[in-house]
Design a protein around this motif. Structure first.
Motif: not given
Length: 271
Positions: A90-96, A98-108, A126-134
């Motif tokens: 899940i893209s971290a945009a627009p925050d970019g 966070q915590m070296g990739g440890l912090l990700v968005d999720g769901v409950l 999203e454009p500028g994301d520092p990481y991309a999953a397969p």
């Protein structure tokens, strides 16, 4: 944005622990959130407000962020499904970053199917994301009914770092889940990454978190154009929580950090 485009109704913002640093949800600003199953207990944290809203039936699912358990802990406390996706799913945009990739968005959510449906909506870059999953091969909701080969599942029944004994109820729940997976044809064995046996919580782990939070505080301060606490304020409390010496002054982190996009501090949103 993706939730709204998919037709979700955003009901409001929910409570969370201050700066997402606690496994309970009782910030000084808004007071404690109660566990719907036991009003004398906490729903966990940091996404405790999201978990309480879902567990109480107020909403079908809710957003949360997870760096060290902030989705998974409230899910466990409230009897929910808590999904922390792989970094970059899940893209971290627009925050970019966070915590070296440890912090990700999720769901409950209350069901695996609801979690899969939400992941279908939220997944993507999203454009500028520092990481991309397969890239995903098909819908996550479709994966629930797809024919799959048995998988190897590792079961771990110790507290990471073995700092204390695991509660009997927790151990029994893990073993029941392992038994169910075995009956479904999967290969289940006692196995876990060796890092879980290390004293991460009392060793290098807190230092990593402190550096990451210091960096995030600096970004928020630039975005809000004001200092978030001083002396024994926010910065001092972070050091006290992790029992660390002030080895990384905030002003060192401020220099050379990428600018934060508009929007300021992220909030937990209920969908």
């Amino acid at each position: 944005r993706r939730l709204r485009q998919a037709g979700a109704v955003i009901c409001g913002k929910t409570n969370m622990s201050a700066l997402g640093t606690s496994v309970t949800t009782e910030p000084a600003a808004f007071g404690p959130t109660r566990n719907p199953w036991d009003l004398g207990s906490s729903p966990g944290g940091s996404s405790g407000g999201s978990a309480a809203a879902v567990a109480a039936g107020m909403v079908a699912a809710a957003h949360g962020t997870d760096g060290g358990g902030s989705v998974r802990i409230p899910a466990a406390r409230c009897g929910l499904i808590g999904l922390k996706p792989s970094r970059g799913r899940i893209s971290a945009a627009p925050d970019g970053d966070q915590m070296g990739g440890l912090l990700v968005d999720g769901v409950l959510s209350r069901t695996v199917r609801d979690a899969a449906l939400l992941l279908d909506v939220l997944a993507g870059q999203e454009p500028g994301d520092p990481y991309a999953a397969p890239p995903q091969q098909r819908s996550y909701a479709d994966e629930l009914t797809a024919e799959r080969e048995p998988v190897r599942v590792g079961v771990y029944t110790e507290v990471p770092g073995r700092r204390r004994a695991l509660h009997d109820d927790c151990r029994a729940a893990v073993l029941r889940a392992a038994e169910l997976l075995t009956r479904l044809g999967h290969r289940v064995e006692e196995s876990a990454p060796s890092i879980l046996d290390a004293d991460v919580l009392g060793g290098e782990g807190p230092k990593i978190y402190w550096v990451a939070y210091a960096a995030m505080l600096a970004r928020w301060e630039r975005a809000l154009r004001r200092e978030l606490g001083a002396g024994r304020g926010v910065h001092g409390r972070l050091r006290a929580w992790w029992a660390l010496p002030p080895v990384l002054p905030i002003h060192r982190v401020r220099r050379g950090r990428p600018r934060m996009g508009r929007g300021g501090v992220s909030s937990k949103h209920v969908a």
